[in-house]
Design a protein around this motif. Structure first.
Motif, PDB file in Angstrom:
ATOM      1  N   GLY A 215      63.081  19.701  -6.389  1.00 18.62           N
ATOM      2  CA  GLY A 215      61.819  20.801  -6.303  1.00 18.62           C
ATOM      3  C   GLY A 215      62.071  21.438  -5.085  1.00 18.62           C
ATOM      4  O   GLY A 215      61.880  23.380  -4.820  1.00 18.62           O
ATOM      5  N   ILE A 216      62.873  21.615  -4.401  1.00 19.16           N
ATOM      6  CA  ILE A 216      63.729  22.682  -3.125  1.00 19.16           C
ATOM      7  C   ILE A 216      64.223  23.258  -3.195  1.00 19.16           C
ATOM      8  O   ILE A 216      63.979  24.508  -3.721  1.00 19.16           O
ATOM      9  N   ILE A 217      65.510  22.907  -4.186  1.00 21.29           N
ATOM     10  CA  ILE A 217      66.178  23.744  -4.476  1.00 21.29           C
ATOM     11  C   ILE A 217      65.530  24.525  -5.999  1.00 21.29           C
ATOM     12  O   ILE A 217      65.600  25.784  -6.077  1.00 21.29           O
ATOM     13  N   VAL A 218      64.819  24.013  -6.605  1.00 22.27           N
ATOM     14  CA  VAL A 218      63.960  25.195  -7.412  1.00 22.27           C
ATOM     15  C   VAL A 218      62.915  26.297  -7.291  1.00 22.27           C
ATOM     16  O   VAL A 218      63.179  27.323  -7.243  1.00 22.27           O
ATOM     17  N   THR A 219      62.563  25.259  -5.647  1.00 26.39           N
ATOM     18  CA  THR A 219      61.150  26.240  -4.805  1.00 26.39           C
ATOM     19  C   THR A 219      62.584  27.435  -4.235  1.00 26.39           C
ATOM     20  O   THR A 219      61.672  28.330  -4.334  1.00 26.39           O
ATOM     21  N   ILE A 220      63.401  27.024  -3.733  1.00 22.44           N
ATOM     22  CA  ILE A 220      63.920  28.244  -2.341  1.00 22.44           C
ATOM     23  C   ILE A 220      64.231  29.184  -4.051  1.00 22.44           C
ATOM     24  O   ILE A 220      64.871  30.842  -3.825  1.00 22.44           O
TER      25      ILE A 220
ATOM     26  N   SER B 159      61.838  35.586  -7.633  1.00 27.37           N
ATOM     27  CA  SER B 159      60.935  36.720  -7.035  1.00 27.37           C
ATOM     28  C   SER B 159      59.910  35.912  -6.247  1.00 27.37           C
ATOM     29  O   SER B 159      59.375  35.059  -6.459  1.00 27.37           O
ATOM     30  N   PRO B 160      59.615  36.621  -4.899  1.00 28.04           N
ATOM     31  CA  PRO B 160      59.170  35.802  -4.006  1.00 28.04           C
ATOM     32  C   PRO B 160      57.106  35.940  -3.616  1.00 28.04           C
ATOM     33  O   PRO B 160      56.741  35.347  -3.234  1.00 28.04           O
ATOM     34  N   ALA B 161      57.774  36.945  -4.508  1.00 27.78           N
ATOM     35  CA  ALA B 161      55.880  36.797  -4.999  1.00 27.78           C
ATOM     36  C   ALA B 161      55.359  35.348  -5.067  1.00 27.78           C
ATOM     37  O   ALA B 161      54.045  35.617  -5.006  1.00 27.78           O
ATOM     38  N   SER B 162      55.769  34.886  -6.128  1.00 33.47           N
ATOM     39  CA  SER B 162      55.606  33.233  -6.786  1.00 33.47           C
ATOM     40  C   SER B 162      55.686  32.137  -5.845  1.00 33.47           C
ATOM     41  O   SER B 162      54.996  31.145  -5.780  1.00 33.47           O
ATOM     42  N   SER B 163      56.415  32.294  -4.287  1.00 30.33           N
ATOM     43  CA  SER B 163      56.166  31.267  -3.853  1.00 30.33           C
ATOM     44  C   SER B 163      55.263  30.707  -3.323  1.00 30.33           C
ATOM     45  O   SER B 163      55.020  29.508  -2.792  1.00 30.33           O
ATOM     46  N   ALA B 164      54.393  31.300  -3.185  1.00 32.00           N
ATOM     47  CA  ALA B 164      52.624  30.454  -2.924  1.00 32.00           C
ATOM     48  C   ALA B 164      52.359  29.842  -3.621  1.00 32.00           C
ATOM     49  O   ALA B 164      50.946  29.885  -3.200  1.00 32.00           O
ATOM     50  N   PHE B 165      52.239  30.192  -5.055  1.00 35.94           N
ATOM     51  CA  PHE B 165      51.237  29.395  -6.163  1.00 35.94           C
ATOM     52  C   PHE B 165      51.901  28.392  -6.032  1.00 35.94           C
ATOM     53  O   PHE B 165      52.562  27.208  -5.793  1.00 35.94           O
ATOM     54  N   GLY B 166      50.976  27.674  -6.586  1.00 30.77           N
ATOM     55  CA  GLY B 166      50.928  26.128  -6.660  1.00 30.77           C
ATOM     56  C   GLY B 166      50.443  25.245  -5.762  1.00 30.77           C
ATOM     57  O   GLY B 166      50.719  24.051  -5.500  1.00 30.77           O
ATOM     58  N   TRP B 167      49.379  25.483  -5.440  1.00 30.20           N
ATOM     59  CA  TRP B 167      48.446  24.806  -4.135  1.00 30.20           C
ATOM     60  C   TRP B 167      48.139  23.383  -5.432  1.00 30.20           C
ATOM     61  O   TRP B 167      48.316  22.627  -4.860  1.00 30.20           O
ATOM     62  N   PRO B 168      46.980  23.244  -5.616  1.00 25.65           N
ATOM     63  CA  PRO B 168      46.788  22.375  -6.384  1.00 25.65           C
ATOM     64  C   PRO B 168      47.911  21.555  -6.870  1.00 25.65           C
ATOM     65  O   PRO B 168      47.247  20.201  -6.951  1.00 25.65           O
ATOM     66  N   SER B 169      49.188  21.946  -7.624  1.00 27.51           N
ATOM     67  CA  SER B 169      49.774  20.417  -7.924  1.00 27.51           C
ATOM     68  C   SER B 169      50.470  19.684  -6.855  1.00 27.51           C
ATOM     69  O   SER B 169      50.694  19.241  -7.035  1.00 27.51           O
ATOM     70  N   MET B 170      50.233  20.605  -5.867  1.00 27.90           N
ATOM     71  CA  MET B 170      51.074  20.918  -4.247  1.00 27.90           C
ATOM     72  C   MET B 170      50.377  19.006  -4.035  1.00 27.90           C
ATOM     73  O   MET B 170      50.661  18.198  -3.691  1.00 27.90           O
ATOM     74  N   ILE B 171      48.544  19.171  -3.686  1.00 29.52           N
ATOM     75  CA  ILE B 171      47.603  18.360  -3.594  1.00 29.52           C
ATOM     76  C   ILE B 171      48.115  17.686  -4.228  1.00 29.52           C
ATOM     77  O   ILE B 171      48.274  16.522  -4.213  1.00 29.52           O
TER      78      ILE B 171
END
Ligand code: UDP
Ligand code: MG
Length: 317
Positions: free
Chosen positions: A250-255, A261-273
């Motif tokens: 997950g860390i590698i994928v996020t990095i 595409s820097p804009a998508s990095s804040a995406f996914g709050w529900p999945s994080m919960i």
């Protein structure tokens, strides 16, 4: 001369005991005729019954010199009753039987034949069906045996009853396992020795009712697993490793995603919960497993007696 000790754990069996005595004493009397070298000793263990069980036992003891009774100060459970019976037994062979006639005494001669020849150290019984038992209970029981056979060294047989006849040598081996958390089915398998399995069809208890509720059985099965396997601890470690691996990916994928595409990095709050909850749940589960073992260890190191006797009689030889 050879003596067979018959151990009978009794908890609130005042209604069943007269039937039990009638049927089993008939069998043992027939055996004494057939094998003149045999004598018997019954050891009834009253596991802190609150009904008239002890009174019935005293009557039996007064009527027959073969009857010994041991009465506990409170209910210690069937495992403790079996252990007490084994400790008190003096026979060359030791049998154990339930008081509700679900273990047919008529199998005793056959069991004796098996061990007498010296070919087997133990004649044990298993029921081939579970007639008269709630289906859901049978289902869980089957699953338990399946899992147990996979994860423990003790050779546990599906449908095995505690009804068995053993040589003194095997009884001494069992007594040498003086653990506090006793799970007989595991202990019998663990000590080894050569066992002959006899099969019979399930019988319903003669009178009274079972002392094992579904929940009691469920907790008993967890006790059995904790007592005879450390596999759950290994499962906890493996789960931890898998989650580390997933987090790493997950860390590698996020990095990579943040770089591409820097804009998508804040995406996914529900999945994080969801992930946090999942990981938290698994952590708690693993701590629970650890706790189970720790609790058993705690009880074991206290070295409390397995049972406490309030009164008993002596058999005059
Ligand atoms: N028993 C006991 N202590 C207990 C519960 C049961 O000594 O706390 C005895 C009970 O008297 C019987 C045997 O264990 O002789 C088996 O109990 P039960 O018939 O209730 O169990 P089931 O046959 O339904 O598994
Ligand atoms: Mg029963």
């Amino acid at each position: 001369m050879e003596k067979i000790s018959i151990i009978v754990p009794c908890y609130k069996e005042e209604a069943a005991l007269p039937y039990f005595w009638e049927e089993s004493s008939k069998v043992t009397n027939d055996m004494k005729v057939k094998y003149p070298e045999l004598s018997f000793e019954y050891i009834f263990v009253d596991d802190g019954s609150t009904d008239g069980t002890l009174k019935v036992l005293k009557e039996l003891a007064a009527a027959s010199p073969e009857v010994k009774y041991v009465s506990f100060s409170r209910n210690f459970g069937k495992e403790a009753a079996i252990y007490a019976g084994l400790e008190k037994s003096t026979g060359d062979y030791v049998a154990m039987m339930d008081a509700d006639l679900q273990d047919p005494p008529s199998l005793l001669p056959k069991m004796y034949e098996c061990v007498k020849s010296g070919e087997y150290d133990c004649a044990a019984t298993r029921r081939v069906d579970r007639k008269g038992e709630p289906p859901i209970r049978s289902f869980f029981a089957r699953q338990f045996y399946k899992i147990m056979r996979k994860i423990s060294k003790a050779d546990i047989v599906d449908g095995a009853r505690d009804f068995r006849l053993m040589t003194r040598q095997m009884v001494d081996a069992i007594l040498s396992m003086s653990e506090y958390n006793r799970f007989s089915k595991g202990i019998f398998g663990w000590v080894g020795f050569k066992t002959k399995w006899l099969e019979f069809e399930n019988r319903e208890r003669i009178s009274g009712e079972t002392k094992w509720s579904f929940w009691k059985l469920l907790f008993y099965s967890i006790d059995g697993i904790v007592a005879f396997s450390t596999a759950p601890l290994a499962i906890a470690s493996v789960m931890g490793l898998i989650f580390c691996l997933m987090a790493f990916i997950g860390i590698i994928v996020t990095i990579i995603r943040a770089l591409v595409s820097p804009a998508s990095s804040a995406f996914g709050w529900p999945s994080m919960i969801c992930v946090i909850l999942l990981v938290g749940g698994i952590l708690m589960f693993c701590i629970g497993i650890l706790g189970q073992y720790l609790a058993k260890t705690y009880l074991e190191v206290k070295r409390r007696p397995i049972y406490i006797v309030k009164e008993e009689n002596e058999i005059k030889e």
